[in-house]
Design a protein around this motif. Structure first.
Motif, PDB file in Angstrom:
ATOM      1  N   ALA A  99       0.864  -1.187   0.000  1.00 53.53           N
ATOM      2  CA  ALA A  99       0.000   0.000   0.000  1.00 53.53           C
ATOM      3  C   ALA A  99       0.899   1.235   0.000  1.00 53.53           C
ATOM      4  O   ALA A  99       1.299   1.719   1.048  1.00 53.53           O
ATOM      5  CB  ALA A  99      -0.917  -0.004   1.215  1.00 53.53           C
ATOM      6  N   GLU A 100       1.239   1.692  -1.184  1.00 50.41           N
ATOM      7  CA  GLU A 100       2.087   2.883  -1.302  1.00 50.41           C
ATOM      8  C   GLU A 100       1.217   4.087  -1.599  1.00 50.41           C
ATOM      9  O   GLU A 100       0.506   4.120  -2.604  1.00 50.41           O
ATOM     10  CB  GLU A 100       3.120   2.702  -2.413  1.00 50.41           C
ATOM     11  N   HIS A 101       1.260   5.043  -0.715  1.00 53.62           N
ATOM     12  CA  HIS A 101       0.518   6.296  -0.859  1.00 53.62           C
ATOM     13  C   HIS A 101      -0.971   6.050  -1.035  1.00 53.62           C
ATOM     14  O   HIS A 101      -1.596   6.540  -1.961  1.00 53.62           O
ATOM     15  CB  HIS A 101       1.137   7.154  -1.966  1.00 53.62           C
ATOM     16  N   VAL A 102      -1.501   5.278  -0.078  1.00 55.97           N
ATOM     17  CA  VAL A 102      -2.924   4.964  -0.039  1.00 55.97           C
ATOM     18  C   VAL A 102      -3.547   5.519   1.248  1.00 55.97           C
ATOM     19  O   VAL A 102      -4.536   6.244   1.208  1.00 55.97           O
ATOM     20  CB  VAL A 102      -3.151   3.436  -0.125  1.00 55.97           C
ATOM     21  N   PHE A 103      -2.962   5.198   2.391  1.00 59.48           N
ATOM     22  CA  PHE A 103      -3.603   5.491   3.674  1.00 59.48           C
ATOM     23  C   PHE A 103      -3.725   6.975   3.996  1.00 59.48           C
ATOM     24  O   PHE A 103      -4.626   7.367   4.732  1.00 59.48           O
ATOM     25  CB  PHE A 103      -2.902   4.737   4.809  1.00 59.48           C
ATOM     26  N   GLU A 104      -2.874   7.812   3.436  1.00 61.69           N
ATOM     27  CA  GLU A 104      -3.006   9.247   3.702  1.00 61.69           C
ATOM     28  C   GLU A 104      -4.247   9.837   3.032  1.00 61.69           C
ATOM     29  O   GLU A 104      -4.686  10.931   3.378  1.00 61.69           O
ATOM     30  CB  GLU A 104      -1.743  10.011   3.273  1.00 61.69           C
ATOM     31  N   HIS A 105      -4.846   9.094   2.105  1.00 62.97           N
ATOM     32  CA  HIS A 105      -6.063   9.553   1.427  1.00 62.97           C
ATOM     33  C   HIS A 105      -7.331   9.139   2.170  1.00 62.97           C
ATOM     34  O   HIS A 105      -8.432   9.452   1.739  1.00 62.97           O
ATOM     35  CB  HIS A 105      -6.107   9.011  -0.004  1.00 62.97           C
ATOM     36  N   LEU A 106      -7.172   8.410   3.273  1.00 63.73           N
ATOM     37  CA  LEU A 106      -8.305   7.924   4.051  1.00 63.73           C
ATOM     38  C   LEU A 106      -8.406   8.680   5.375  1.00 63.73           C
ATOM     39  O   LEU A 106      -7.405   9.177   5.884  1.00 63.73           O
ATOM     40  CB  LEU A 106      -8.138   6.430   4.356  1.00 63.73           C
ATOM     41  N   THR A 107      -9.614   8.705   5.943  1.00 63.51           N
ATOM     42  CA  THR A 107      -9.761   9.221   7.299  1.00 63.51           C
ATOM     43  C   THR A 107      -9.184   8.183   8.260  1.00 63.51           C
ATOM     44  O   THR A 107      -8.936   7.028   7.874  1.00 63.51           O
ATOM     45  CB  THR A 107     -11.240   9.468   7.646  1.00 63.51           C
ATOM     46  N   ILE A 108      -9.029   8.556   9.515  1.00 65.80           N
ATOM     47  CA  ILE A 108      -8.499   7.611  10.505  1.00 65.80           C
ATOM     48  C   ILE A 108      -9.424   6.403  10.629  1.00 65.80           C
ATOM     49  O   ILE A 108      -8.958   5.262  10.656  1.00 65.80           O
ATOM     50  CB  ILE A 108      -8.282   8.299  11.868  1.00 65.80           C
ATOM     51  N   SER A 109     -10.734   6.634  10.668  1.00 66.62           N
ATOM     52  CA  SER A 109     -11.644   5.489  10.813  1.00 66.62           C
ATOM     53  C   SER A 109     -11.630   4.604   9.570  1.00 66.62           C
ATOM     54  O   SER A 109     -11.711   3.378   9.678  1.00 66.62           O
ATOM     55  CB  SER A 109     -13.045   5.961  11.185  1.00 66.62           C
ATOM     56  N   GLU A 110     -11.522   5.192   8.371  1.00 59.06           N
ATOM     57  CA  GLU A 110     -11.411   4.395   7.143  1.00 59.06           C
ATOM     58  C   GLU A 110     -10.123   3.583   7.147  1.00 59.06           C
ATOM     59  O   GLU A 110     -10.109   2.417   6.743  1.00 59.06           O
ATOM     60  CB  GLU A 110     -11.445   5.298   5.910  1.00 59.06           C
ATOM     61  N   MET A 111      -9.038   4.183   7.615  1.00 59.07           N
ATOM     62  CA  MET A 111      -7.756   3.478   7.684  1.00 59.07           C
ATOM     63  C   MET A 111      -7.851   2.287   8.640  1.00 59.07           C
ATOM     64  O   MET A 111      -7.419   1.185   8.309  1.00 59.07           O
ATOM     65  CB  MET A 111      -6.649   4.426   8.135  1.00 59.07           C
ATOM     66  N   ARG A 112      -8.425   2.524   9.805  1.00 56.34           N
ATOM     67  CA  ARG A 112      -8.558   1.440  10.790  1.00 56.34           C
ATOM     68  C   ARG A 112      -9.391   0.290  10.229  1.00 56.34           C
ATOM     69  O   ARG A 112      -9.044  -0.876  10.391  1.00 56.34           O
ATOM     70  CB  ARG A 112      -9.188   1.978  12.078  1.00 56.34           C
ATOM     71  N   ASN A 113     -10.490   0.623   9.583  1.00 55.04           N
ATOM     72  CA  ASN A 113     -11.350  -0.403   8.991  1.00 55.04           C
ATOM     73  C   ASN A 113     -10.605  -1.159   7.887  1.00 55.04           C
ATOM     74  O   ASN A 113     -10.686  -2.382   7.793  1.00 55.04           O
ATOM     75  CB  ASN A 113     -12.636   0.234   8.454  1.00 55.04           C
ATOM     76  N   SER A 114      -9.868  -0.437   7.061  1.00 54.85           N
ATOM     77  CA  SER A 114      -9.097  -1.068   5.974  1.00 54.85           C
ATOM     78  C   SER A 114      -8.042  -2.009   6.524  1.00 54.85           C
ATOM     79  O   SER A 114      -7.878  -3.124   6.019  1.00 54.85           O
ATOM     80  CB  SER A 114      -8.430   0.001   5.108  1.00 54.85           C
ATOM     81  N   LEU A 115      -7.328  -1.586   7.549  1.00 50.43           N
ATOM     82  CA  LEU A 115      -6.307  -2.447   8.158  1.00 50.43           C
ATOM     83  C   LEU A 115      -6.935  -3.728   8.698  1.00 50.43           C
ATOM     84  O   LEU A 115      -6.387  -4.822   8.529  1.00 50.43           O
ATOM     85  CB  LEU A 115      -5.568  -1.700   9.274  1.00 50.43           C
ATOM     86  N   LYS A 116      -8.104  -3.599   9.331  1.00 48.71           N
ATOM     87  CA  LYS A 116      -8.803  -4.767   9.865  1.00 48.71           C
ATOM     88  C   LYS A 116      -9.193  -5.722   8.731  1.00 48.71           C
ATOM     89  O   LYS A 116      -8.986  -6.935   8.830  1.00 48.71           O
ATOM     90  CB  LYS A 116     -10.051  -4.309  10.626  1.00 48.71           C
ATOM     91  N   LEU A 117      -9.712  -5.172   7.630  1.00 52.61           N
ATOM     92  CA  LEU A 117     -10.128  -6.012   6.501  1.00 52.61           C
ATOM     93  C   LEU A 117      -8.936  -6.685   5.829  1.00 52.61           C
ATOM     94  O   LEU A 117      -9.020  -7.853   5.430  1.00 52.61           O
ATOM     95  CB  LEU A 117     -10.921  -5.180   5.493  1.00 52.61           C
ATOM     96  N   ILE A 118      -7.837  -5.973   5.699  1.00 51.14           N
ATOM     97  CA  ILE A 118      -6.618  -6.579   5.133  1.00 51.14           C
ATOM     98  C   ILE A 118      -6.187  -7.745   6.002  1.00 51.14           C
ATOM     99  O   ILE A 118      -5.918  -8.846   5.516  1.00 51.14           O
ATOM    100  CB  ILE A 118      -5.488  -5.530   5.007  1.00 51.14           C
TER     101      ILE A 118
END
Length: 193
Positions: A99-118
């Motif tokens: 995930a290169e230059h992906v997470f900075e485009h998400l909100t904190i809650s979106e990032m947390r949810n994405s990490l959980k799904l990964i």
């Protein structure tokens, strides 16, 4: 090789001469649409016919790497559980994620949810490599270009300026182990391995 290179240059010159900028943008959008659909079908087909785990590049745009499947937000929005289920049917099939230059485009809650799904879709022993603009970088020009609503390329929609300390806590909460490969610590010490 030289002949192929010259042929490509010639085709590009013809393309630029006969198509306006507006037409070229339309052609690029159409190409991307079908190219991204092809990528989705390629991954779905592989997952159907193979039992092997896969390597994913998240938010790949037009990039690709041998041995990796490039994904795009249109068909794998990493924040949406139904997108993951549509691909992996709740089976752990992901071995490595980039995930290169992906997470900075998400909100904190979106990032947390994405990490959980990964993590939920990853095989035991899998790995996640994250590259983001460095929120600890002391250079003021860098911070202006890469920070939240930055002025650099693709930075105008940055929602976070992530630091190693914050990101490591977040990934470890999910179940990952974290190692800093390159970046600044909060004390402005540069780590590079």
């Amino acid at each position: 090789f030289i002949m192929k290179k010259n042929l490509f240059k010639f085709a590009f010159l013809i393309y630029r001469k006969f198509f306006s900028i507006r037409d070229r943008l339309i052609i690029k959008k159409i190409f991307k649409y079908f190219y991204y659909k092809f990528r989705f079908l390629k991954l779905k087909t592989y997952l159907f016919f193979s039992r092997d785990s896969v390597n994913l590049i998240l938010g790949a745009a037009l990039t690709n790497q041998k041995g990796w499947f490039s994904t795009n937000e249109g068909w794998l929005d990493i924040c949406k559980e139904n997108h993951w289920k549509r691909l992996f049917n709740s089976k752990k099939r992901v071995k490595r994620v980039l995930a290169e230059h992906v997470f900075e485009h998400l909100t904190i809650s979106e990032m947390r949810n994405s990490l959980k799904l990964i993590f939920e879709n990853m095989v035991n022993g899998g790995s996640l490599r994250i590259a983001v603009p460095d929120g600890n970088n002391p250079n003021s020009e860098y911070r202006k270009y890469c920070g939240i609503n930055g002025i650099g390329a693709d930075a105008s929609d940055h929602k976070q300026f992530l630091t190693y300390e914050f990101l490591s806590r977040e990934v470890e909460k999910i179940g990952f182990q974290c190692t800093l490969i390159e970046g600044y610590l909060a004390n402005k010490e540069l780590v590079s391995k």
